[in-house]
Design a protein around this motif. Structure first.
Motif, mmCIF file in Angstrom:
data_model
loop_
_atom_site.group_PDB
_atom_site.id
_atom_site.type_symbol
_atom_site.label_atom_id
_atom_site.label_comp_id
_atom_site.label_asym_id
_atom_site.label_seq_id
_atom_site.Cartn_x
_atom_site.Cartn_y
_atom_site.Cartn_z
ATOM 1 N N LEU A 91 0.840 -1.201 0.000
ATOM 2 C CA LEU A 91 0.000 0.000 0.000
ATOM 3 C C LEU A 91 0.871 1.245 0.000
ATOM 4 N N ILE A 92 0.610 2.132 -0.964
ATOM 5 C CA ILE A 92 1.290 3.426 -1.043
ATOM 6 C C ILE A 92 0.258 4.498 -0.746
ATOM 7 N N LYS A 93 0.432 5.215 0.368
ATOM 8 C CA LYS A 93 -0.532 6.243 0.765
ATOM 9 C C LYS A 93 0.020 7.623 0.410
ATOM 10 N N LEU A 94 -0.793 8.386 -0.287
ATOM 11 C CA LEU A 94 -0.408 9.735 -0.689
ATOM 12 C C LEU A 94 -1.375 10.737 -0.072
ATOM 13 N N ASP A 95 -0.870 11.944 0.155
ATOM 14 C CA ASP A 95 -1.736 12.994 0.682
ATOM 15 C C ASP A 95 -2.564 13.584 -0.456
ATOM 16 N N ALA A 96 -1.888 14.111 -1.453
ATOM 17 C CA ALA A 96 -2.577 14.692 -2.608
ATOM 18 C C ALA A 96 -1.839 14.315 -3.873
ATOM 19 N N ILE A 97 -2.585 14.041 -4.920
ATOM 20 C CA ILE A 97 -2.003 13.643 -6.198
ATOM 21 C C ILE A 97 -2.977 14.054 -7.290
ATOM 22 N N ASP A 98 -2.482 14.246 -8.506
ATOM 23 C CA ASP A 98 -3.396 14.599 -9.592
ATOM 24 C C ASP A 98 -4.330 13.437 -9.914
ATOM 25 N N SER A 99 -3.770 12.220 -10.008
ATOM 26 C CA SER A 99 -4.582 11.044 -10.297
ATOM 27 C C SER A 99 -3.856 9.806 -9.796
ATOM 28 N N THR A 100 -4.509 9.005 -8.961
ATOM 29 C CA THR A 100 -3.867 7.775 -8.471
ATOM 30 C C THR A 100 -3.631 6.802 -9.624
ATOM 31 N N ASN A 101 -4.532 6.781 -10.613
ATOM 32 C CA ASN A 101 -4.308 5.923 -11.779
ATOM 33 C C ASN A 101 -3.040 6.323 -12.518
ATOM 34 N N SER B 148 -6.266 3.103 -6.404
ATOM 35 C CA SER B 148 -5.969 2.408 -7.648
ATOM 36 C C SER B 148 -5.199 1.150 -7.308
ATOM 37 N N VAL B 149 -5.496 0.070 -8.020
ATOM 38 C CA VAL B 149 -4.818 -1.199 -7.762
ATOM 39 C C VAL B 149 -4.238 -1.736 -9.067
ATOM 40 N N LEU B 150 -3.023 -2.242 -8.980
ATOM 41 C CA LEU B 150 -2.328 -2.798 -10.136
ATOM 42 C C LEU B 150 -2.716 -4.266 -10.295
ATOM 43 N N VAL B 151 -3.093 -4.647 -11.507
ATOM 44 C CA VAL B 151 -3.446 -6.050 -11.780
ATOM 45 C C VAL B 151 -2.620 -6.538 -12.964
ATOM 46 N N VAL C 156 -4.558 -0.997 -14.508
ATOM 47 C CA VAL C 156 -4.708 -0.199 -13.292
ATOM 48 C C VAL C 156 -6.202 0.063 -13.120
ATOM 49 N N ALA C 157 -6.743 -0.440 -12.008
ATOM 50 C CA ALA C 157 -8.167 -0.264 -11.728
ATOM 51 C C ALA C 157 -8.332 0.824 -10.679
ATOM 52 N N GLY C 158 -8.928 1.935 -11.081
ATOM 53 C CA GLY C 158 -9.160 3.051 -10.169
ATOM 54 C C GLY C 158 -10.575 3.032 -9.635
ATOM 55 N N ASP D 73 4.878 -5.238 -7.227
ATOM 56 C CA ASP D 73 4.126 -6.427 -6.849
ATOM 57 C C ASP D 73 2.718 -6.351 -7.426
ATOM 58 N N ASN D 74 2.213 -7.507 -7.834
ATOM 59 C CA ASN D 74 0.817 -7.561 -8.257
ATOM 60 C C ASN D 74 -0.072 -7.117 -7.091
ATOM 61 N N PHE D 75 -1.138 -6.399 -7.414
ATOM 62 C CA PHE D 75 -2.112 -5.874 -6.451
ATOM 63 C C PHE D 75 -1.521 -4.781 -5.553
ATOM 64 N N THR D 76 -0.469 -4.112 -6.023
ATOM 65 C CA THR D 76 -0.021 -2.899 -5.338
ATOM 66 C C THR D 76 -1.143 -1.862 -5.382
ATOM 67 N N VAL D 77 -1.389 -1.214 -4.246
ATOM 68 C CA VAL D 77 -2.487 -0.255 -4.133
ATOM 69 C C VAL D 77 -1.944 1.136 -3.817
ATOM 70 N N VAL D 78 -2.495 2.131 -4.476
ATOM 71 C CA VAL D 78 -2.194 3.531 -4.182
ATOM 72 C C VAL D 78 -3.482 4.203 -3.716
ATOM 73 N N THR D 79 -3.414 4.905 -2.589
ATOM 74 C CA THR D 79 -4.563 5.684 -2.121
ATOM 75 C C THR D 79 -4.156 7.145 -1.979
ATOM 76 N N ALA D 80 -5.130 8.031 -1.995
ATOM 77 C CA ALA D 80 -4.869 9.461 -1.818
ATOM 78 C C ALA D 80 -6.003 10.084 -1.015
ATOM 79 N N GLU D 81 -5.652 11.044 -0.179
ATOM 80 C CA GLU D 81 -6.659 11.800 0.571
ATOM 81 C C GLU D 81 -7.369 12.803 -0.337
ATOM 82 N N ASN D 82 -6.626 13.283 -1.318
ATOM 83 C CA ASN D 82 -7.185 14.291 -2.228
ATOM 84 C C ASN D 82 -6.637 14.032 -3.624
ATOM 85 N N GLN D 83 -7.514 14.147 -4.608
ATOM 86 C CA GLN D 83 -7.128 13.918 -5.996
ATOM 87 C C GLN D 83 -7.554 15.130 -6.809
#
Length: 246
Positions: free
Chosen positions: A3-13, A58-61, A127-129, A26-36
């Motif tokens: 899991l990669i947690k971000l505060d703000a990003i333009d797009s997690t995808n 967003s999750v990597l498949v 990448v599934a957002g 790694d397969n199924f790596t996940v990125v989250t953001a508080e604000n996009q």
């Protein structure tokens, strides 16, 4: 699950796609953001979310899709994974508005955007957002939107949702070969307004803007919606060709 947690990003995808192109994740790596700031929906529409209130992930498949004619299979898996997770949280009257908006009653509570990259060796990396309205309660400018908090009257710990949803995605991928027909049936049975006469707007060039009545009959193997028309014929439409009016 990494899991990669971000505060703000333009797009997690976009972030996850760029990262996956630079290093072997790694397969199924996940990125989250508080604000996009530039959240994307289907056909380039914007996904707006109140900072810190909702789930943006967003999750990597990898190593699932090998045929570009079957990419819709992943839409089915992700949509069902979200629906099952929300059912376990006692969110009622859930459905999937084709191709992959998450609905409760007639309100949109989430949207899925899957982006596929075909590698030089033919592999498909996806990448599934997911944007899911969780604790936001103000939808003054979005009359067709709602959230888990509005629907249930309580707040949720949104930080537990990525692992719950990703776990279900992994499980469905693992069992896809043996259960694909079951998953397709579950997807069809979950479709918003299936079997009910509905107005649609034709977005196809040449007939753009024309409204017509139809009944959703199903979805083709490549993800086109099948609609029974007033002349008793069945036509298939792509996401860019039709809009449901409800």
């Amino acid at each position: 699950m990494k899991l990669i947690k971000l505060d703000a990003i333009d797009s997690t995808n976009d972030f996850l796609k760029a990262l996956a192109s630079q290093e072997e994740l790694d397969n199924f790596t996940v990125v989250t953001a508080e604000n996009q700031t530039k959240g994307k929906g289907q056909m380039g529409s914007k996904w707006q979310s109140e900072s810190g209130k909702n789930l943006i992930m967003s999750v990597l498949v990898k190593d699932f899709l090998f045929d570009k004619e079957k990419v819709f299979n992943l839409s089915i898996i992700v949509s069902l994974a979200v629906i099952e997770t929300l059912k376990a949280l006692d969110i009622s009257n859930l459905s999937i508005k084709w191709p992959n908006d998450i609905m409760s009653y007639n309100k949109k509570i989430g949207g899925i955007l899957i982006e596929n990259t075909i590698k030089s060796d033919g592999r498909i990396v996806s990448v599934a957002g997911l944007g899911l309205n969780v604790n936001q309660t103000n939808f003054d400018d979005l009359p067709l939107a709602s959230s888990l908090a509005v629907l249930s009257g309580k707040t949720f710990d949104k930080d537990v949702l990525p692992s719950l949803i990703t776990e279900k995605i992994e499980q469905k991928i693992e069992f896809w070969q043996a259960n694909s027909a079951v998953f397709w049936d579950q997807y069809f049975n979950s479709l918003f307004r299936k079997g009910i006469p509905m107005p649609f707007k034709n977005l196809h060039r040449g007939t753009s803007g024309q409204n017509f009545m139809g009944i959703i009959q199903g979805v083709s193997p490549v993800g086109k919606i099948r609609i029974l028309l007033e002349d008793d014929s069945v036509s298939e439409f792509d996401i860019k060709e039709i809009q449901m009016l409800y």
